[in-house]
Scaffold this motif. Structure first.
Motif, PDB file in Angstrom:
ATOM      1  N   GLY A 150       0.781  -1.221   0.000  1.00 54.18           N
ATOM      2  CA  GLY A 150       0.000   0.000   0.000  1.00 54.18           C
ATOM      3  C   GLY A 150       0.815   1.274   0.000  1.00 54.18           C
ATOM      4  O   GLY A 150       2.037   1.268  -0.110  1.00 54.18           O
ATOM      5  N   THR A 151       0.081   2.386   0.130  1.00 55.48           N
ATOM      6  CA  THR A 151       0.680   3.715   0.154  1.00 55.48           C
ATOM      7  C   THR A 151       1.116   4.051   1.572  1.00 55.48           C
ATOM      8  O   THR A 151       0.793   3.328   2.524  1.00 55.48           O
ATOM      9  CB  THR A 151      -0.337   4.773  -0.300  1.00 55.48           C
ATOM     10  N   LEU A 152       1.808   5.170   1.715  1.00 57.32           N
ATOM     11  CA  LEU A 152       2.212   5.640   3.041  1.00 57.32           C
ATOM     12  C   LEU A 152       0.992   5.776   3.948  1.00 57.32           C
ATOM     13  O   LEU A 152       0.986   5.272   5.077  1.00 57.32           O
ATOM     14  CB  LEU A 152       2.947   6.974   2.912  1.00 57.32           C
ATOM     15  N   ALA A 153      -0.063   6.424   3.448  1.00 59.24           N
ATOM     16  CA  ALA A 153      -1.274   6.624   4.259  1.00 59.24           C
ATOM     17  C   ALA A 153      -1.907   5.289   4.653  1.00 59.24           C
ATOM     18  O   ALA A 153      -2.349   5.118   5.802  1.00 59.24           O
ATOM     19  CB  ALA A 153      -2.276   7.485   3.497  1.00 59.24           C
ATOM     20  N   GLU A 154      -1.950   4.343   3.716  1.00 61.58           N
ATOM     21  CA  GLU A 154      -2.531   3.027   4.009  1.00 61.58           C
ATOM     22  C   GLU A 154      -1.704   2.292   5.049  1.00 61.58           C
ATOM     23  O   GLU A 154      -2.251   1.661   5.968  1.00 61.58           O
ATOM     24  CB  GLU A 154      -2.638   2.195   2.732  1.00 61.58           C
ATOM     25  N   ARG A 155      -0.394   2.377   4.934  1.00 54.14           N
ATOM     26  CA  ARG A 155       0.477   1.702   5.898  1.00 54.14           C
ATOM     27  C   ARG A 155       0.341   2.334   7.287  1.00 54.14           C
ATOM     28  O   ARG A 155       0.310   1.628   8.293  1.00 54.14           O
ATOM     29  CB  ARG A 155       1.926   1.730   5.420  1.00 54.14           C
ATOM     30  N   GLU A 156       0.272   3.664   7.329  1.00 53.05           N
ATOM     31  CA  GLU A 156       0.090   4.344   8.620  1.00 53.05           C
ATOM     32  C   GLU A 156      -1.237   3.947   9.256  1.00 53.05           C
ATOM     33  O   GLU A 156      -1.305   3.712  10.460  1.00 53.05           O
ATOM     34  CB  GLU A 156       0.169   5.858   8.441  1.00 53.05           C
ATOM     35  N   ALA A 157      -2.292   3.839   8.441  1.00 47.56           N
ATOM     36  CA  ALA A 157      -3.611   3.447   8.941  1.00 47.56           C
ATOM     37  C   ALA A 157      -3.592   2.036   9.524  1.00 47.56           C
ATOM     38  O   ALA A 157      -4.349   1.728  10.444  1.00 47.56           O
ATOM     39  CB  ALA A 157      -4.651   3.539   7.826  1.00 47.56           C
ATOM     40  N   GLU A 158      -2.694   1.190   9.002  1.00 48.56           N
ATOM     41  CA  GLU A 158      -2.557  -0.179   9.511  1.00 48.56           C
ATOM     42  C   GLU A 158      -1.647  -0.253  10.726  1.00 48.56           C
ATOM     43  O   GLU A 158      -1.406  -1.321  11.271  1.00 48.56           O
ATOM     44  CB  GLU A 158      -2.020  -1.093   8.411  1.00 48.56           C
ATOM     45  N   GLY A 159      -1.084   0.899  11.120  1.00 45.77           N
ATOM     46  CA  GLY A 159      -0.243   0.931  12.315  1.00 45.77           C
ATOM     47  C   GLY A 159       1.230   0.685  12.066  1.00 45.77           C
ATOM     48  O   GLY A 159       1.997   0.499  13.014  1.00 45.77           O
ATOM     49  N   HIS A 160       1.663   0.689  10.809  1.00 47.55           N
ATOM     50  CA  HIS A 160       3.090   0.512  10.513  1.00 47.55           C
ATOM     51  C   HIS A 160       3.861   1.735  10.988  1.00 47.55           C
ATOM     52  O   HIS A 160       3.413   2.861  10.818  1.00 47.55           O
ATOM     53  CB  HIS A 160       3.322   0.363   9.007  1.00 47.55           C
ATOM     54  N   GLU A 161       5.013   1.488  11.583  1.00 46.53           N
ATOM     55  CA  GLU A 161       5.903   2.593  11.939  1.00 46.53           C
ATOM     56  C   GLU A 161       6.811   2.848  10.751  1.00 46.53           C
ATOM     57  O   GLU A 161       7.491   1.948  10.273  1.00 46.53           O
ATOM     58  CB  GLU A 161       6.721   2.244  13.176  1.00 46.53           C
TER      59      GLU A 161
END
Length: 113
Positions: free
Chosen positions: A69-80
Motif C-alpha cells: 500500500g501507500t504511506l497513508a494506508e500503511r500508517e492506517a494499519e499501524g506501521h511505523e
C-alpha cells in the motif's frame, strides 16, 4: 502532441522476489533475493508494472510482487515508518521512479517470502 494533465501519483511499498538471471549482480551462491521497493504510480497496478519493467532492464528476474500500500494506508494499519524510509518514498514520488531500498539475498533452502 497535447500535453497530458498531471496525474495524481502516489508511492507504493512493494516487495519483489527475484530469481537468478545472468549478470543480475546478486551475490555468488544466492538463489535469488527479496527487494524492498518504493514505486510511484497512479495506482498500485501501475507501480507494479513499472517496477517489474525496471527490474527486468536491470537483468533481474522478478518472480512475485507483494504490495503493502501507500504511506497513508500503511500508517492506517499501524506501521511505523522511519524518517529514512519516508525520504526514499518522497524521492520515488519526486522522481516519478522506482527506488530499491533494500536487497535481501536468499541462500540454499532458506525460507523465501
Amino acid at each position: 502532441m497535447a500535453k497530458q494533465k498531471p496525474s495524481k501519483q502516489q508511492v507504493y511499498t512493494l516487495v519483489v522476489q527475484v530469481g537468478r538471471h545472468a549478470d543480475d549482480g546478486l551475490p555468488e551462491g544466492s538463489t535469488g533475493a527479496a527487494l524492498m521497493c518504493y514505486a510511484s504510480g497512479v495506482d498500485e497496478a501501475e507501480a507494479v508494472r513499472e517496477t517489474v519493467a525496471i527490474l527486468k532492464q536491470a537483468d533481474l528476474a522478478p518472480l512475485d510482487v507483494s504490495g503493502y500500500g501507500t504511506l497513508a494506508e500503511r500508517e492506517a494499519e499501524g506501521h511505523e515508518i522511519e524518517p529514512d524510509e519516508r525520504e526514499l518514498m518522497q524521492r520515488a514520488l519526486d522522481e516519478n521512479s522506482v527506488v530499491v531500498a533494500q536487497m535481501t539475498p536468499f541462500f540454499g533452502d532458506q525460507d523465501q517470502p
